[in-house]
Every structure is written in C-alpha cells, then in structure tokens.
Design an enzyme around this catalytic site. Sequence first.
Site, mmCIF file in Angstrom:
data_model
loop_
_atom_site.group_PDB
_atom_site.id
_atom_site.type_symbol
_atom_site.label_atom_id
_atom_site.label_comp_id
_atom_site.label_asym_id
_atom_site.label_seq_id
_atom_site.Cartn_x
_atom_site.Cartn_y
_atom_site.Cartn_z
ATOM 1 N N HIS A 64 -18.300 -5.816 36.670
ATOM 2 C CA HIS A 64 -18.535 -4.438 36.217
ATOM 3 C C HIS A 64 -17.337 -3.609 36.674
ATOM 4 O O HIS A 64 -17.160 -3.419 37.878
ATOM 5 C CB HIS A 64 -19.794 -3.868 36.855
ATOM 6 C CG HIS A 64 -21.047 -4.658 36.595
ATOM 7 N ND1 HIS A 64 -21.927 -4.344 35.587
ATOM 8 C CD2 HIS A 64 -21.567 -5.743 37.221
ATOM 9 C CE1 HIS A 64 -22.950 -5.200 35.611
ATOM 10 N NE2 HIS A 64 -22.746 -6.059 36.591
ATOM 11 N N ARG A 66 -16.494 -0.406 35.353
ATOM 12 C CA ARG A 66 -16.795 1.037 35.368
ATOM 13 C C ARG A 66 -15.958 1.917 34.449
ATOM 14 O O ARG A 66 -16.023 3.138 34.583
ATOM 15 C CB ARG A 66 -16.683 1.599 36.799
ATOM 16 C CG ARG A 66 -17.354 0.792 37.902
ATOM 17 C CD ARG A 66 -18.831 0.692 37.697
ATOM 18 N NE ARG A 66 -19.530 0.132 38.865
ATOM 19 C CZ ARG A 66 -20.707 -0.472 38.786
ATOM 20 N NH1 ARG A 66 -21.317 -0.615 37.622
ATOM 21 N NH2 ARG A 66 -21.299 -0.938 39.860
ATOM 22 N N ASN A 96 -22.404 -1.857 31.008
ATOM 23 C CA ASN A 96 -23.128 -0.695 31.546
ATOM 24 C C ASN A 96 -22.157 0.356 32.089
ATOM 25 O O ASN A 96 -22.250 0.803 33.220
ATOM 26 C CB ASN A 96 -24.145 -1.113 32.610
ATOM 27 C CG ASN A 96 -23.540 -1.881 33.772
ATOM 28 O OD1 ASN A 96 -22.488 -2.495 33.637
ATOM 29 N ND2 ASN A 96 -24.197 -1.856 34.909
ATOM 30 N N HIS A 181 -30.026 -10.032 32.136
ATOM 31 C CA HIS A 181 -30.484 -9.601 33.461
ATOM 32 C C HIS A 181 -32.002 -9.676 33.412
ATOM 33 O O HIS A 181 -32.651 -8.869 32.757
ATOM 34 C CB HIS A 181 -30.013 -8.179 33.748
ATOM 35 C CG HIS A 181 -30.454 -7.688 35.091
ATOM 36 N ND1 HIS A 181 -29.575 -7.401 36.105
ATOM 37 C CD2 HIS A 181 -31.689 -7.444 35.603
ATOM 38 C CE1 HIS A 181 -30.243 -7.012 37.174
ATOM 39 N NE2 HIS A 181 -31.530 -7.012 36.893
ATOM 40 N N ASP A 306 -20.461 -11.007 39.669
ATOM 41 C CA ASP A 306 -21.238 -9.775 39.518
ATOM 42 C C ASP A 306 -20.599 -8.651 40.332
ATOM 43 O O ASP A 306 -21.308 -7.875 40.982
ATOM 44 C CB ASP A 306 -22.706 -9.995 39.899
ATOM 45 C CG ASP A 306 -23.607 -8.857 39.451
ATOM 46 O OD1 ASP A 306 -23.120 -7.948 38.750
ATOM 47 O OD2 ASP A 306 -24.796 -8.875 39.807
ATOM 48 N N HIS A 310 -19.628 0.180 44.222
ATOM 49 C CA HIS A 310 -20.094 1.555 44.482
ATOM 50 C C HIS A 310 -19.371 1.988 45.759
ATOM 51 O O HIS A 310 -19.127 1.155 46.646
ATOM 52 C CB HIS A 310 -21.602 1.583 44.700
ATOM 53 C CG HIS A 310 -22.397 1.091 43.524
ATOM 54 N ND1 HIS A 310 -22.575 1.837 42.385
ATOM 55 C CD2 HIS A 310 -23.026 -0.094 43.297
ATOM 56 C CE1 HIS A 310 -23.303 1.156 41.522
ATOM 57 N NE2 HIS A 310 -23.583 -0.029 42.037
HETATM 58 O O1 DOR Z 1 -26.868 -4.894 41.641
HETATM 59 C C1 DOR Z 1 -26.494 -4.707 40.488
HETATM 60 N N1 DOR Z 1 -25.489 -3.854 40.188
HETATM 61 N N2 DOR Z 1 -27.096 -5.368 39.490
HETATM 62 C C2 DOR Z 1 -26.864 -5.065 38.199
HETATM 63 O O2 DOR Z 1 -27.502 -5.622 37.355
HETATM 64 C C3 DOR Z 1 -25.914 -4.011 37.838
HETATM 65 C C4 DOR Z 1 -24.924 -3.824 38.892
HETATM 66 C C5 DOR Z 1 -24.099 -2.563 38.710
HETATM 67 O O3 DOR Z 1 -23.544 -2.387 37.624
HETATM 68 O O4 DOR Z 1 -23.996 -1.783 39.649
#
Ligand code: DOR
Length: 443
Positions: A64, A66, A96, A181, A306, A310
Amino acid sequence: MTQTYDLIVKGGQVFTPGGLVACDVGIRAWRFAALGDLRTASAGSVFDAKGLTVLPGVIDEQVHFREPGPTHKEDLESGTRGAALGGVTAVFEMPNTDPPTTTAEAMADKVRRATGRSWTDFAFYVGASPENAGQLAALERVPACAGIKMFMGSSTGSLLVRDDENIARVLASGTRRVTVHSEDDMRLVERNPMVKDGADVSMHPEWRDVETAVRSTQRLLTLARKAGRRVHVLHVSTAEEMELLAQHRDIATVEVLPQHLTLAAPECYQRLGTLAQMNPPIRDARHRDALWRAINDGVVDCMGSDHAPHTLEEKSRPYPRSPSGLTGVQTLVPLMLDHVAQGRLSLQRFVELTSAGVQRVFGVAGKGRIALGYDADLTVADLKAKRTIENKWIASKTGWTAFHGMQVTGWPKATIIRGNIVMRDDELVAKQIGQAVRFQETL
Ligand code: DOR
C-alpha cells in the site's frame, strides 16, 4: 566468436530452473541471455557475485503506497525506494488510496505517477466496489493491472464489498485473479462494541477473531466455486482457514505475510503496542505454527509484505483509533532469509513464494525465474551476512519497522532490475527506471 553482454553477474550460486548451481549470468538487452561459464565472454560491466546467492527478483504482490491521497504516509517514490533497498524488484500496489483505484482513469493516473519516479517495476490492483462490479471484465484489462482486489471486511480506506450478492457480482465479471481481504464485515460490526470505546490493543485479535476470518473465507469459497472463478486469499492468518483452503486448491490460492510468520500474540502486543496492530490481526503461536506447516505442506502460493505505512503519530492514538498496518516492503527479504538461516524455510520455498509462485498465480509475463529470455531481475543475497534491522535504514516516510533491533542472518546485497543494478550495498546506484509489469492475459 566471443559473446558480449551488457552485464555479467559472475561467480555466484545461481538459482536456475535446474536448482542452485555455481555459474555466471549473462544479460543482454535487459534479458537473461546465458547461464554458464562466461569467463571468456566480454561485458559492458561485471558484477562480482563471489560468495553471494543469485535469486530470481523478489516480487512483492501486496503493498500500500498511499498515492494519490495520504502521501504524508508514503508515495510511489518513497515506497519503491524502500522496495529496491530491501531487494525487491517489482511491487503490486493496492487500490485503497484516495480516490480508490476503481476506474480506468484512476489506474492510468497511477501508471503516470509511477513512470519516472518508481525505483522498481510496478503493477496496480483495481479495487472492486458495488458500483464497478459489472465493469471489472473491462477494468482488469487496462495496462499494468495485476488483478482485482476485494475487501470483504472494512480496513483502511472506504473499499468494501460485504454482502454475498455483490461478492457474486464481482466474481462474475472477468477472468483474472480476484485477491481478497477475507474478514466477515457483519461480524466485525456486531463485535465492534467490545473495543469501540477504548480497549487494550491486545483485544484486536479478539474483536477480529478467528471466526471472523473463517466465516468470510467459507462464504468466499462457496461463491467462488459457484462462479467458477479463481480467488487469491490474502494474508491468511488462521489454522482453520489453512485447513479449509487445503480442500479447495483448484479454485483458491493463498498468500501469507512475514509479520504473521514472525510475530505472535500476546507477546507482540505487550512489546510493540499498536505497532503490531494490523488486519487481519497477528494471532497466537498455534496459528503461527499452522502457517509454517501450510508453507511446508505446499498450501501457500505467495508471500507479500502488506506494506501498510501509518505515521508514528497516527499509530500512537489510543486503540482502536490507531490505524492498522505495519511497514514491510523493505524487511520482507531480510526477515525471510533469516527464517532460511534458522532452518524454518528452504531457499527453494522462499524463491517459489516470492517469484515463481507470484508468476503462476497472477500470470506475469516474462518475470519470476532466472531463465533465458526472461527479464533480468535479480535479488542478490548474502545468506551469511549478520545485520541488525534498524529504523534508520527504513526508507518509508513513516521511518519505522516493527522489527527494529532484530538481528538477522541474510541480507539483500543488490537489486538488479532488467539488467540495471539499482541497489548495491544499501545504496541506490541507478535512476528510477521502473516500468509496468506485463501480464499474459493482457499482452
Ligand atoms: O492492516 C491493514 N492495513 N490491513 C489492510 O487490509 C489495509 C492496510 C492499510 O492499507 O493500512
């Protein structure tokens, strides 16, 4: 006549289709052109791989990054920089973002943003939604599309397909891999009161419990079989799902993550707090052991990181307002090579899960093995190097890893992408030459 190559990777132990052999690798016009003794050949440049192990380029099929959206956490440049520094040659990036990647325009926008800024090769998933479910057959054919991503349970972002009727509509449109997911959203909502007004983060695997994952995967398998559509169940985290998935090998493939294989509850929550919070959660050692068994029994097809960054400030909010996700694209190779060094994983299985398995599941064209004519992507590893994973090595904008301070044996020495040495000895030594990954069904 003396053969000439653009690059020769000399004197390493090379993971060829026939196994691990001592040989040289000749690269011409970005592709593998020869495997063997190239002592008498000439080359534009030579990479000395003596003492090193030359593996097919690692493809991380779940990250991911962002962008567009919350780029204060990561963007395509910083995310792929971490990937290249960690020995990864290509990434498949998740939808996402903000806006979510649910249209052909949003896919083209990501390709535009990645071109000239990406350190590694790249592909993107189209996000499934109730709104675009009928158009996925067309959307999955846009350039650089790795496949479809469907969130059956809410996680970071707004993408969600929670009910059987819409899940069936997603599975009915198109032919490429639907990655999932798998957490049951109805059960997540029902059980949310147990954490919503504040709780200890060690409650995370209680709220998002084993039954939440199993119920969802059961529903998914029933619907996939009815539709005759192959699905790829992401980040499988429970022993019970592995048992179930072993009964459905013809229709479902399986991904596991280094986090779930390396950490276990309750210790990880006591030591790391919300830095260990992710969806689906890290569970106790019974499940971790079952994931290892599933790897060695052949139930698992792929491994992704994955990578879900953050910031530390966001992560320090009180649970459950703290967001879920761990960084990981840069630590996948060192962590898993350490598991190889500890005897938990064979090198062959590592290679299958990170390259050949990804090629097979997603139908990648011309990548995923060291074979003549394939793209010259290599992860060159020092299997004996003893190093410590540290936050200061992490390129992510968020600057942290849950594995800070961990000593590992095994480290990526170089990342070679289509014959370009992009990383060497922890330094980036090329430009941002990343290109779109090609897929067999959309060539
Ligand atoms: O822990 C997660 N973070 N699981 C996910 O499915 C999405 C991901 C995120 O994009 O932060």
